[in-house]
Design an enzyme around this catalytic site. Structure first.
Site, PDB file in Angstrom:
ATOM      1  N   LYS A 247      25.056   1.785  57.308  1.00 30.10           N
ATOM      2  CA  LYS A 247      23.711   1.256  57.532  1.00 30.10           C
ATOM      3  C   LYS A 247      23.480   0.998  59.022  1.00 30.10           C
ATOM      4  CE  LYS A 247      22.781  -2.934  57.800  1.00 30.10           C
ATOM      5  NZ  LYS A 247      22.626  -4.400  57.673  1.00 30.10           N
ATOM      6  N   CYS A 317       8.865  -9.413  47.452  1.00 31.46           N
ATOM      7  CA  CYS A 317       9.890  -9.053  46.458  1.00 31.46           C
ATOM      8  C   CYS A 317      11.184  -9.790  46.788  1.00 31.46           C
ATOM      9  CB  CYS A 317      10.093  -7.539  46.445  1.00 31.46           C
ATOM     10  SG  CYS A 317      10.942  -6.926  44.977  1.00 31.46           S
ATOM     11  N   CYS A 324       5.632 -11.625  41.880  1.00 36.22           N
ATOM     12  CA  CYS A 324       5.023 -10.466  41.218  1.00 36.22           C
ATOM     13  C   CYS A 324       3.525 -10.652  41.011  1.00 36.22           C
ATOM     14  CB  CYS A 324       5.701 -10.219  39.876  1.00 36.22           C
ATOM     15  SG  CYS A 324       7.464  -9.803  40.007  1.00 36.22           S
ATOM     16  N   CYS A 327       1.747  -9.197  43.996  1.00 33.17           N
ATOM     17  CA  CYS A 327       2.171  -7.852  44.387  1.00 33.17           C
ATOM     18  C   CYS A 327       1.188  -6.830  43.835  1.00 33.17           C
ATOM     19  CB  CYS A 327       3.582  -7.561  43.885  1.00 33.17           C
ATOM     20  SG  CYS A 327       4.204  -5.923  44.316  1.00 33.17           S
ATOM     21  N   CYS A 333       5.291  -1.349  38.511  1.00 31.81           N
ATOM     22  CA  CYS A 333       6.712  -1.653  38.727  1.00 31.81           C
ATOM     23  C   CYS A 333       7.372  -1.955  37.396  1.00 31.81           C
ATOM     24  CB  CYS A 333       6.862  -2.839  39.680  1.00 31.81           C
ATOM     25  SG  CYS A 333       8.574  -3.337  39.969  1.00 31.81           S
TER      26      CYS A 333
END
Length: 398
Positions: A247, A317, A324, A327, A333
């Site tokens: 990463k 998130c 949620c 969102c 989702c």
């Protein structure tokens, strides 16, 4: 005697058994036999010549014999093959090409790329929710932690250091540690000349700060010995450094060298990709998520997807109890409105209740309830005024 002699000179007799043949008759038989032999041989030769003329084409320049029979030229010219001779090969080659085309089409069907449904719509909503760019990663990420006025190799080294410190650490803590390091002098030479205790105080309280002090020293020594004080310009070279994983390597290539080599996947990208269903199969770690995303996500989005999902994970998130309800992807989702499992506090931590104290409290409450009931039972029952009057009248009558 003269008569016998003349007879012998005029004719010669041959004996065939008891029969004598004159000389003229013998000559006629011999000539007939020769003619028969000549005609038979000439017929045989004619048949052989005709068979040879059929098997080998006669040249146009070959002369004919006076008898009308064809004669073979010793150097006959061989005619070239016509197009009809190569027709079978052409048909075979055409058949092979058709089979190859069909095989290639089958391969295309087998290697069809998988894409999650509605991912473009979901990505557009995430861009809309991240349009304000006010997440911690936007103001305190690795792109904001290096000195813009430092030389190029020093800027690249500071980017790498900030990425190494950001592991298991919030961006606010990483930015504060980088500010102290820059004031001290965040260069390869200064890191090597600083003792471990001082370096630990500068980067504290980043996560695993003692281990990161060792990584910073080892990485700085390798950079000075093998790379002339600069960081490597390849993922293979970066992952050789102590404390640098895939990463960090991909993010360093993007930020420091402006080269997109892969997707930088941290805990936020790993979590959100699994929640949105952007992976064909659920993954267990960020490295598996990176490989799964790179199989289908267009390369031009590899650089953008990291800071988009990191900021989205910091604001909406969340790891525990995601928001949620606010969102924009709550209707598409697959993980929307599912309560995240809360982590149970460890035994002995300040948040964990003492089982003995809870048990004692329960006993005390139960005993208090019993006492109150007994007190209520011991109290006299109230008497109505009518009953009291009757009792008084009865006493007076007596």
């Amino acid at each position: 005697m003269n008569g016998k002699t003349s007879i012998r000179s005029s004719s010669i007799a041959t004996r065939s058994g008891n029969r004598c043949t004159p000389l003229a008759a013998l000559k006629s038989k011999i000539t007939k036999k020769r003619r028969n032999v000549d005609t038979g041989s000439s017929v045989a030769v004619k048949v052989e010549e005709e068979e040879a003329s059929v098997s080998q084409p006669r040249s146009s320049a070959a002369p004919l014999s006076t008898g009308g029979r064809p004669t073979l030229h010793p150097q006959a010219i061989v005619q070239p093959k016509t197009e009809t001779d190569t027709l079978p090969l052409a048909s075979n080659s055409r058949r092979r090409r058709q089979l190859k085309v069909e095989y290639d089409r089958d391969e295309d069907v087998k290697t069809e790329r998988w894409e999650p449904p509605d991912w473009r719509k979901q990505l557009g909503y995430i861009r809309e929710m991240r349009s304000s760019r006010d997440a911690p990663v936007d103001n305190m990420g690795a792109e904001k932690c290096y000195d813009t006025e430092a030389p190029a190799h020093v800027r690249r080294f500071q980017v790498l250091v900030s990425l190494m410190l950001s592991s298991q650490t919030k961006d606010q803590v990483t930015a504060a540690a980088m500010q102290k390091l820059r004031a001290h002098g965040c260069t390869v030479e200064n890191i090597l000349s600083t003792d471990d205790e001082t370096l630990g105080k500068l980067i504290y309280p980043v996560g695993f700060w003692r281990t990161k002090v060792k990584y910073l020293k080892q990485t700085s020594a390798m950079l000075q010995q093998e790379f002339g004080g600069d960081i490597p310009d390849s993922v293979e070279g970066l992952v050789r450094l102590s404390g640098v994983g895939p990463k960090m390597a991909h993010l360093a290539m993007d930020i420091a060298w402006d080269q997109v080599s892969g997707i930088g996947v941290d805990t936020h990208v790993h979590r959100i990709s699994n929640r949105l269903g952007w992976l064909r199969k659920s993954t267990k770690n960020p490295e598996e998520t990176r490989k799964a995303l790179e199989e289908w996500l267009p390369r031009e989005l590899w650089s953008e997807i990291n800071w988009l999902l990191v900021g989205f994970g910091q604001q909406v998130c969340l790891p525990v109890s995601p928001l949620c309800s606010v969102c924009l992807n709550q209707h598409s989702c697959p993980s929307a409105h599912r309560a995240s499992p809360a982590k149970k506090p460890k035994a002995g931590s300040p948040r964990s209740p003492d089982p003995s104290s809870s048990f004692k409290g329960k006993i005390e409450t139960e005993s208090a309830v019993k006492d109150e009931k007994s007190k209520e039972e011991s109290l006299p029952t109230p008497i109505s005024p009518k009953i009291q009057r009757r009792k008084l009248k009865s006493k007076v009558d007596r």
